[in-house]
Design a protein around this motif. Sequence first.
Motif, short mmCIF file in Angstrom:
data_model
loop_
_atom_site.label_atom_id
_atom_site.label_comp_id
_atom_site.label_asym_id
_atom_site.label_seq_id
_atom_site.Cartn_x
_atom_site.Cartn_y
_atom_site.Cartn_z
N UNK A 182 1.76 -12.38 2.37
CA UNK A 182 0.80 -12.32 1.25
C UNK A 182 -0.29 -11.28 1.56
N UNK A 183 0.13 -10.17 2.13
CA UNK A 183 -0.75 -9.04 2.39
C UNK A 183 -1.49 -9.06 3.72
N UNK A 184 -1.39 -10.18 4.47
CA UNK A 184 -2.12 -10.28 5.74
C UNK A 184 -1.13 -10.32 6.90
N UNK A 213 13.31 -3.38 15.78
CA UNK A 213 12.84 -2.51 14.70
C UNK A 213 13.29 -2.98 13.33
N UNK A 214 12.89 -4.21 13.02
CA UNK A 214 13.29 -4.79 11.72
C UNK A 214 12.32 -4.34 10.62
N UNK A 215 12.88 -3.90 9.52
CA UNK A 215 12.09 -3.59 8.32
C UNK A 215 12.71 -4.37 7.17
N UNK A 216 11.88 -5.17 6.51
CA UNK A 216 12.42 -6.00 5.43
C UNK A 216 11.30 -6.41 4.47
N UNK A 217 11.65 -6.41 3.18
CA UNK A 217 10.67 -6.87 2.18
C UNK A 217 11.24 -8.07 1.44
N UNK A 218 10.41 -9.10 1.31
CA UNK A 218 10.82 -10.29 0.56
C UNK A 218 9.94 -10.37 -0.68
N UNK A 219 10.48 -9.98 -1.84
CA UNK A 219 9.64 -9.94 -3.04
C UNK A 219 9.33 -11.32 -3.62
N UNK A 253 3.01 -27.04 -3.19
CA UNK A 253 3.29 -25.93 -4.11
C UNK A 253 3.18 -24.58 -3.39
N UNK A 254 4.05 -24.36 -2.41
CA UNK A 254 3.90 -23.16 -1.57
C UNK A 254 4.23 -21.87 -2.32
N UNK A 255 3.68 -20.77 -1.80
CA UNK A 255 3.98 -19.46 -2.38
C UNK A 255 5.32 -18.93 -1.84
N UNK A 256 5.67 -19.41 -0.65
CA UNK A 256 6.91 -18.94 -0.03
C UNK A 256 7.72 -20.15 0.42
N UNK A 277 5.82 -6.87 -6.26
CA UNK A 277 4.91 -7.39 -5.24
C UNK A 277 5.70 -8.14 -4.16
N UNK A 278 5.35 -7.88 -2.92
CA UNK A 278 6.09 -8.52 -1.83
C UNK A 278 5.31 -9.71 -1.27
N UNK A 279 6.01 -10.82 -1.08
CA UNK A 279 5.38 -11.98 -0.42
C UNK A 279 5.36 -11.75 1.08
#
Lengths: 275, 253
Positions: free
Chosen positions: B67-69, B25-31, B163-166, B4-6
């Motif tokens: 977080x999906x948004x 053109x940045x593509x990046x996933x932060x899990x 208590x952040x998610x990221x 799951x990606x944050x």
Amino acid sequence: MVEQIRQKVNHYIDLAFLTLWQTFEGFIYEVGDVFSFGAYSLKTFFSKPYRFKEFVQQMEFIGNKSIFIVVLTGTFTGMALSFQVYLGFKMVNATSLTGPIVAMGIARELGPVLTGLIVSARAGGAMAANLGSMRVSEQIDALEVMGVEPQEYLVAPRIWASIIALPLLTGVFDFVAMIGSYFLCIRVLEMDEAIFWDKTALWLNPAHINEGLIKGAVFGAVFSLICTYRGFNTKGGARGVGDATNRGVVLSMVMIIILDFFLMNLIEVYYKWTA
Amino acid sequence: MAQENAIEIIDVKKSFSEGDYVLNGINLKVPKGKITVIIGFSGTGKSVLLKHILGLLKPTSGQIKVLGKDIASMGDEETIKMRKHFGVLFQYAALFDDMTVLENVQFPLKEHRKDLSKSQIKEMAFEKLKQSGLDEKHYNKLPGEVSGGMRKRCGLARALALDPDILIYDEPTTGLDPILTEMVDNLILSTHNHKEDTASLVVSHDLHAAFRIGDYVAMLDSGKVLLHGPPKVFLESDNPLVARFVSKGVNKK
């Protein structure tokens, strides 16, 4: 040869007009920015979360902490003006008019203008420097990423506190300036006390005092808006903070003096219209 | 099972002047649950990318899903709400200098946790400060009265308050001596281990630290992701720019 000189002169004239136009255009854009910044900030004050605590803190800083300097300058301004007016009226044997003329001058002009200048130098400079250093040290960014709207938290309480504190300080200035005038005229120049108060009460009407208080509120809005805008939009490091403070204070003072003239006319027209 | 990606950055471009792209053109996933480190030479767009993730800048095109948004298409109010999921440790901590260390940590709690009493807020702030390893005797000092390392600890405690998610670390070790650098690295690791589902994103140009703490490393160059993967991918890469960065970074240490 002549044609070449003519072309060069034309080129410089064009350049001068272009520079003038660009400066004017930049000024108009900036005025627009300042107004939208101020309007947004003022509006946020009335939406939740209410920043009452920050507002009170700013009232204390702008109002309370300026009282001493306002009292000091007010007293001496009252005395100096009275002495000058007294000397002038002495030449035409009308020294009994010293009290009312000083009172009107203080209430309508010197009270709001000098209070505006003093407070914009003291509190306006501090506002610009404070917000500027918060900007360059990323404290404003920190507020934003914490989900706190910085204009609502930092700017709105400062502007509203200035709008409310300035008329109150103007009132204090008027009062102590009249005490100073009384001291000089009655205790030093030995004028008749009853005539002094009687003429003053006869000539000075509440509309004159209100005029000064309205001007005070406008000057409060103007200096706080300019200084918070400059501080909030500071760029660069320590030099940027210095620039923001300097430009904020200088522009505030110039605007207060220019606006005073237009407000005076505007209020005069309003009184005539409603009379 | 797919990770799951944050944060998911999809083809993000940013131009401040026509034709000149800072992000291209940045593509990046932060899990979630992992530490991702973004590295790169100065002026490659790291800070601009960070501002996009936080919603402080809007991209010219592309999506930034937090977080999906998509934070890029959110209005101001929604962006402010979304930012409550972030905890950010700034380069120089960015502590409010008119508040004490304790008040700095209490601040986000007072702003966003209206359900808590004053004593509960104080208790939580104490807990976060202890978690960050800051001694109690410094809690009532102003930021100007404590050392750079303590300010970092306080900044981290403030970032952790909600208590952040990221968790985002912006150049956390820049300008610090080697001992403090190691201390901050250890702090990032211990904080991450404390709450394992938190996604940590570190922006740095310290390659040594990136390899030490990062589960994934992404290298930016000219507004694009040049290489992204576990640290060992960088050591094996034959890309001349990556090899140069790696050799400089390793030699420096």
